[in-house]
Scaffold this motif. Structure first.
Motif, mmCIF file in Angstrom:
data_model
loop_
_atom_site.group_PDB
_atom_site.id
_atom_site.type_symbol
_atom_site.label_atom_id
_atom_site.label_comp_id
_atom_site.label_asym_id
_atom_site.label_seq_id
_atom_site.Cartn_x
_atom_site.Cartn_y
_atom_site.Cartn_z
ATOM 1 N N LEU A 162 13.202 5.340 -1.687
ATOM 2 C CA LEU A 162 12.977 6.608 -2.368
ATOM 3 C C LEU A 162 13.231 6.491 -3.865
ATOM 4 O O LEU A 162 12.510 7.074 -4.687
ATOM 5 C CB LEU A 162 13.869 7.695 -1.766
ATOM 6 N N ARG A 163 14.243 5.738 -4.241
ATOM 7 C CA ARG A 163 14.591 5.594 -5.649
ATOM 8 C C ARG A 163 13.529 4.827 -6.442
ATOM 9 O O ARG A 163 13.400 5.019 -7.647
ATOM 10 C CB ARG A 163 15.937 4.895 -5.788
ATOM 11 N N THR A 164 12.809 3.949 -5.792
ATOM 12 C CA THR A 164 11.814 3.140 -6.499
ATOM 13 C C THR A 164 10.386 3.581 -6.221
ATOM 14 O O THR A 164 9.438 2.969 -6.714
ATOM 15 C CB THR A 164 11.967 1.653 -6.132
ATOM 16 N N ALA A 165 10.200 4.643 -5.420
ATOM 17 C CA ALA A 165 8.849 5.139 -5.126
ATOM 18 C C ALA A 165 8.229 5.742 -6.387
ATOM 19 O O ALA A 165 8.923 6.306 -7.236
ATOM 20 C CB ALA A 165 8.904 6.174 -4.011
ATOM 21 N N ARG A 166 6.904 5.640 -6.484
ATOM 22 C CA ARG A 166 6.190 6.146 -7.650
ATOM 23 C C ARG A 166 5.046 7.048 -7.202
ATOM 24 O O ARG A 166 4.386 6.777 -6.187
ATOM 25 C CB ARG A 166 5.614 4.999 -8.489
ATOM 26 N N LEU A 167 4.807 8.094 -7.974
ATOM 27 C CA LEU A 167 3.698 9.012 -7.738
ATOM 28 C C LEU A 167 2.737 8.963 -8.921
ATOM 29 O O LEU A 167 3.189 8.846 -10.072
ATOM 30 C CB LEU A 167 4.205 10.457 -7.577
ATOM 31 N N PRO A 168 1.436 9.085 -8.674
ATOM 32 C CA PRO A 168 0.500 9.166 -9.806
ATOM 33 C C PRO A 168 0.719 10.459 -10.577
ATOM 34 O O PRO A 168 1.085 11.488 -10.000
ATOM 35 C CB PRO A 168 -0.874 9.138 -9.132
ATOM 36 N N SER A 176 0.805 -1.228 0.000
ATOM 37 C CA SER A 176 0.000 0.000 0.000
ATOM 38 C C SER A 176 0.832 1.269 0.000
ATOM 39 O O SER A 176 0.277 2.371 0.041
ATOM 40 C CB SER A 176 -0.945 0.004 1.208
ATOM 41 N N ALA A 177 2.149 1.145 -0.046
ATOM 42 C CA ALA A 177 3.023 2.314 -0.008
ATOM 43 C C ALA A 177 3.376 2.762 -1.421
ATOM 44 O O ALA A 177 3.263 2.000 -2.391
ATOM 45 C CB ALA A 177 4.291 1.996 0.780
ATOM 46 N N ASN A 178 3.827 3.993 -1.542
ATOM 47 C CA ASN A 178 4.334 4.480 -2.827
ATOM 48 C C ASN A 178 5.694 3.884 -3.146
ATOM 49 O O ASN A 178 6.072 3.760 -4.320
ATOM 50 C CB ASN A 178 4.435 6.004 -2.811
ATOM 51 N N GLY A 179 6.416 3.512 -2.107
ATOM 52 C CA GLY A 179 7.708 2.861 -2.277
ATOM 53 C C GLY A 179 8.121 2.223 -0.971
ATOM 54 O O GLY A 179 7.754 2.708 0.108
ATOM 55 N N SER A 180 8.858 1.138 -1.037
ATOM 56 C CA SER A 180 9.293 0.467 0.183
ATOM 57 C C SER A 180 10.493 -0.410 -0.112
ATOM 58 O O SER A 180 10.704 -0.837 -1.254
ATOM 59 C CB SER A 180 8.161 -0.387 0.786
ATOM 60 N N ALA A 181 11.270 -0.659 0.920
ATOM 61 C CA ALA A 181 12.456 -1.505 0.766
ATOM 62 C C ALA A 181 12.821 -2.117 2.103
ATOM 63 O O ALA A 181 12.632 -1.504 3.154
ATOM 64 C CB ALA A 181 13.634 -0.700 0.220
ATOM 65 N N ARG A 182 13.334 -3.333 2.039
ATOM 66 C CA ARG A 182 13.879 -3.995 3.217
ATOM 67 C C ARG A 182 15.339 -4.327 2.918
ATOM 68 O O ARG A 182 15.657 -4.931 1.896
ATOM 69 C CB ARG A 182 13.122 -5.281 3.545
#
Length: 305
Positions: free
Chosen positions: A163-169, A44-50
């Motif tokens: 942050l690098r892989t987050a996407r915005l509509p 459900s996030a705009n971007g996330s990473a572990r």
């Protein structure tokens, strides 16, 4: 746990290994543990990473969410970035009070947020949709799930990937006519609901952190929990380096200080290490030079050591 008590004999053993450039786990002084990265882990996030450092030793989850909000009166043409870092209570079992955990959360948040601000990590004006009315507020929330050493570096790796892989509509500003005072009514509309047409964040200079730790008479990177035991690390300096190799911040960590004459040489020593880690992160994330992530789901991999 973030630190453990060690006997003088154990600390002497660690220092002797570092002096011979053979640490307890077999690494050299400039070697990182294995770095595993997975993105799009929060649906459900705009971007996330572990990011996992070592065999489950230090594990960090970074989540990016974006919300439409009104710009501040001070900066009507800029968006916002808010950072919050927390350590899981399970990683704080050795600490005596909840206050210790609160202080650690505040220290980590302030240090990393300062790095992002100094580096001008995001183009804040590009986050504005209509001046004074609508802009994006980007929330970066980081949770440390396991804390077996080298927290700030691992936080920066996870934040970089998220942050690098987050996407915005895609959103377009539109004119909504005139109001009662004959002033233009500015609004926006969603350009497309197709996730494949979403756009990346306006990244400018996104840094990562490399921490140098003094053990005995030598400097090492990526200290494990046993090396960070009380009395083990005599001093720590964390250096933020962006993708161009520019040093954009220095944070003095716990322990003793460093002579001013040493700092310049230390920062120069950090840059090639940072660029190597950044190269590995970009390869895992499928980043093109100067571009954002490709938006694939479930990207994961390990950075070569």
């Amino acid at each position: 746990m973030l630190s453990l008590a060690r006997s003088r004999t154990e600390l002497d053993f660690i220092e002797a290994g570092v002096a011979q450039d053979v640490r307890a786990d077999g690494r050299r002084r400039i070697d990182y543990r294995e770095i595993s990265v997975a993105v799009d882990v929060h649906p459900s996030a705009n971007g996330s990473a572990r990011v996992i450092l070592g065999q489950g030793a230090t594990e960090v989850l970074a989540v990016v969410k974006a919300e439409l909000s009104q710009p501040s009166h001070e900066h009507p043409k800029r968006g916002k970035l808010e950072v919050n870092i927390e350590v899981s209570p399970l990683a704080l079992l050795h600490r005596e009070t909840a206050r210790d955990g609160e202080d650690l959360n505040a220290d980590l948040t302030k240090a990393f947020e300062t790095f992002l601000i100094r580096a001008e990590a995001l183009d804040m004006e590009a986050l504005c949709i209509t001046p004074g009315r609508f802009s994006w507020t980007v929330y970066l929330d980081v949770l440390i799930l396991e804390g077996q050493g080298n927290l700030l570096d691992t936080i920066s790796f996870a934040a970089y990937a998220a942050l690098r892989t987050a996407r915005l509509p895609k959103i377009d500003a539109i004119s909504g006519g005139l109001d009662a005072a004959n002033d233009p009514i500015e609004d926006f509309e969603l350009s497309s609901t197709d996730i494949t047409e979403a756009i990346g964040l306006p990244i400018k200079n996104l840094p990562i952190c490399i921490s140098l730790n003094r053990i005995g008479n030598f400097l090492v990177v990526d200290t494990a929990a046993d090396e960070e035991a009380e009395g083990g690390v005599k001093g720590r300096v964390t250096v933020a380096v962006d993708e161009t190799g520019h040093v954009c911040g220095i944070h003095k960590g716990a322990g003793g200080g460093f002579p001013a004459r040493e700092l310049q040489g230390m920062t120069q020593h950090v840059v090639p290490i940072a660029l190597k880690v950044l190269e590995g992160l970009k390869a895992v994330l499928g980043l093109k030079e100067g571009g954002n992530g490709n938006g694939q789901e479930g990207i994961s991999g390990e950075i070569p050591r």
